[in-house]
Motif scaffolding. Structure first.
Motif, PDB file in Angstrom:
ATOM      1  N   UNK A  29     -24.406  -4.831 -14.892  1.00  0.00           N
ATOM      2  CA  UNK A  29     -24.279  -6.196 -14.652  1.00  0.00           C
ATOM      3  C   UNK A  29     -23.707  -6.318 -13.086  1.00  0.00           C
ATOM      4  N   UNK A  30     -24.157  -7.144 -12.126  1.00  0.00           N
ATOM      5  CA  UNK A  30     -23.849  -7.212 -10.969  1.00  0.00           C
ATOM      6  C   UNK A  30     -23.447  -8.750 -10.700  1.00  0.00           C
ATOM      7  N   UNK A  31     -22.123  -8.985 -10.241  1.00  0.00           N
ATOM      8  CA  UNK A  31     -21.882 -10.467 -10.169  1.00  0.00           C
ATOM      9  C   UNK A  31     -21.102 -10.490  -8.881  1.00  0.00           C
ATOM     10  N   UNK A  32     -20.222 -11.744  -8.561  1.00  0.00           N
ATOM     11  CA  UNK A  32     -19.463 -11.929  -7.832  1.00  0.00           C
ATOM     12  C   UNK A  32     -18.094 -12.660  -8.254  1.00  0.00           C
ATOM     13  N   UNK A  33     -16.885 -12.419  -7.864  1.00  0.00           N
ATOM     14  CA  UNK A  33     -15.807 -13.332  -8.480  1.00  0.00           C
ATOM     15  C   UNK A  33     -14.990 -13.698  -7.395  1.00  0.00           C
ATOM     16  N   UNK A  34     -14.356 -15.077  -7.185  1.00  0.00           N
ATOM     17  CA  UNK A  34     -13.432 -15.269  -6.357  1.00  0.00           C
ATOM     18  C   UNK A  34     -11.902 -14.736  -6.899  1.00  0.00           C
ATOM     19  N   UNK A  41     -17.450  -8.496  -4.994  1.00  0.00           N
ATOM     20  CA  UNK A  41     -18.588  -7.971  -5.649  1.00  0.00           C
ATOM     21  C   UNK A  41     -18.042  -7.231  -7.009  1.00  0.00           C
ATOM     22  N   UNK A  42     -18.724  -7.424  -8.179  1.00  0.00           N
ATOM     23  CA  UNK A  42     -18.092  -7.009  -9.553  1.00  0.00           C
ATOM     24  C   UNK A  42     -19.260  -5.988 -10.173  1.00  0.00           C
ATOM     25  N   UNK A  43     -19.091  -5.176 -10.438  1.00  0.00           N
ATOM     26  CA  UNK A  43     -20.131  -4.174 -11.207  1.00  0.00           C
ATOM     27  C   UNK A  43     -19.567  -3.825 -12.655  1.00  0.00           C
ATOM     28  N   UNK A  44     -20.241  -4.538 -13.618  1.00  0.00           N
ATOM     29  CA  UNK A  44     -19.561  -4.518 -14.714  1.00  0.00           C
ATOM     30  C   UNK A  44     -18.027  -4.879 -14.840  1.00  0.00           C
ATOM     31  N   UNK A  71     -26.548  -4.218  -4.495  1.00  0.00           N
ATOM     32  CA  UNK A  71     -26.387  -3.344  -5.793  1.00  0.00           C
ATOM     33  C   UNK A  71     -27.194  -3.695  -6.678  1.00  0.00           C
ATOM     34  N   UNK A  72     -27.589  -5.019  -7.129  1.00  0.00           N
ATOM     35  CA  UNK A  72     -28.482  -5.458  -8.258  1.00  0.00           C
ATOM     36  C   UNK A  72     -29.826  -4.644  -8.029  1.00  0.00           C
ATOM     37  N   UNK A  73     -30.263  -4.685  -6.797  1.00  0.00           N
ATOM     38  CA  UNK A  73     -31.552  -4.029  -6.566  1.00  0.00           C
ATOM     39  C   UNK A  73     -31.685  -2.521  -6.743  1.00  0.00           C
ATOM     40  N   UNK A  74     -30.778  -1.673  -6.906  1.00  0.00           N
ATOM     41  CA  UNK A  74     -30.794  -0.338  -6.996  1.00  0.00           C
ATOM     42  C   UNK A  74     -31.397  -0.088  -8.317  1.00  0.00           C
ATOM     43  N   UNK A  75     -32.410   1.174  -8.109  1.00  0.00           N
ATOM     44  CA  UNK A  75     -33.027   1.777  -9.511  1.00  0.00           C
ATOM     45  C   UNK A  75     -32.232   2.708 -10.044  1.00  0.00           C
ATOM     46  N   UNK A  76     -32.850   3.529 -10.623  1.00  0.00           N
ATOM     47  CA  UNK A  76     -32.040   4.697 -11.283  1.00  0.00           C
ATOM     48  C   UNK A  76     -31.026   5.424 -10.420  1.00  0.00           C
TER      49      UNK A  76
END
Length: 253
Positions: A29-34, A41-44, A71-76
């Motif tokens: 999961x990719x998201x953003x957090x204040x 940017x957050x990864x998991x 980051x979300x668009x990256x593949x394997x």
């Protein structure tokens, strides 16, 4: 623009690190957090880091999402070449923040030899096109920025008013690290401090700015055609200009 390079060749669980191996995507999961200092940017749920070990934190939610989308668009496997906004963010955080004066000096130096001031002597059709397309932007710089630059025909260097160069430096230093980093990338890409400032301020779009910067190149292409390698280079540079437009607009929201 010479800024000590940051090339996040690979990313790891605790951020970027150099490696000769291709790294697999390690997050779902990719998201953003204040949080403190802006939007991360957050990864998991974890924030990746820059090559220098700083958190990848951006000043606006929109800019954080622009980076997060890469980051979300990256593949394997992680492909750093597809992450220009991430590289630019890391440059802003790790390098430009430390060398602001030097970066502003280099941007200002481009004003002294700005592309928009050098009109072709021949052929006449190219000179007419340059005058038609570039004069409004020199006028804009004079009226909106207080940067008065004088045009010349031919390639012989003509020194510009030091006050105009100093004004560009002043404008650059007014920007935050992220906008300054974008301007530092846009100026050599376009060969023009004026076009770079117009792009940063939203007076011109990325693709339009790029086309203005390559009038001579486009003229030659119309005369002699385009080979595949040149077309690929042009497409890559155009993509950079479009990315910079997105970068600057994301900084505004």
């Amino acid at each position: 623009m010479h800024i000590p390079p940051l090339d996040p060749n690979v990313a790891a669980r605790k951020g970027f690190r150099e490696s000769e191996e291709r790294l697999k995507r390690f997050w779902t999961a990719v998201d953003v957090a204040k949080g403190e200092g802006g939007w991360s940017v957050t990864l998991d749920g974890r924030t990746p880091k820059t090559p220098a070990g700083a958190k990848l934190t951006l000043p606006t939610e929109s800019l954080a999402r622009l980076v997060a989308d890469e980051w979300a668009a990256q593949g394997e496997f992680i492909e750093p070449g597809t992450m220009p906004a991430t590289r630019l963010a890391s440059t802003a955080i790790d390098r430009v923040s430390q060398v602001r004066e030097a970066v502003a000096d280099e941007i200002a130096a481009f004003a002294g030899t700005d592309l928009l001031c050098y009109l072709a002597e021949t052929p006449t059709s190219l000179a007419v096109e340059q005058a038609r397309e570039w004069t409004p932007w020199r006028d804009w710089a004079a009226l909106d920025l207080g940067v008065v630059l004088e045009p010349v025909e031919g390639i012989i260097h003509r020194a510009q008013d030091p006050a105009a160069v100093a004004r560009v430096r002043e404008l650059a230093l007014r920007l935050d690290d992220f906008a300054l980093s974008g301007l530092a990338m846009a100026t050599p890409l376009l060969g023009s401090a004026v076009l770079a400032l117009a792009l940063q301020r939203g007076a011109v779009g990325g693709e339009a700015a790029f086309e203005l910067s390559r009038l001579d190149e486009a003229f030659q292409e119309r005369q002699w055609g385009v080979d595949a390698e040149a077309a690929e280079r042009t497409a890559a540079r155009r993509a950079e200009a479009v990315l910079l437009d997105m970068w600057f607009r994301a900084l505004e929201s």
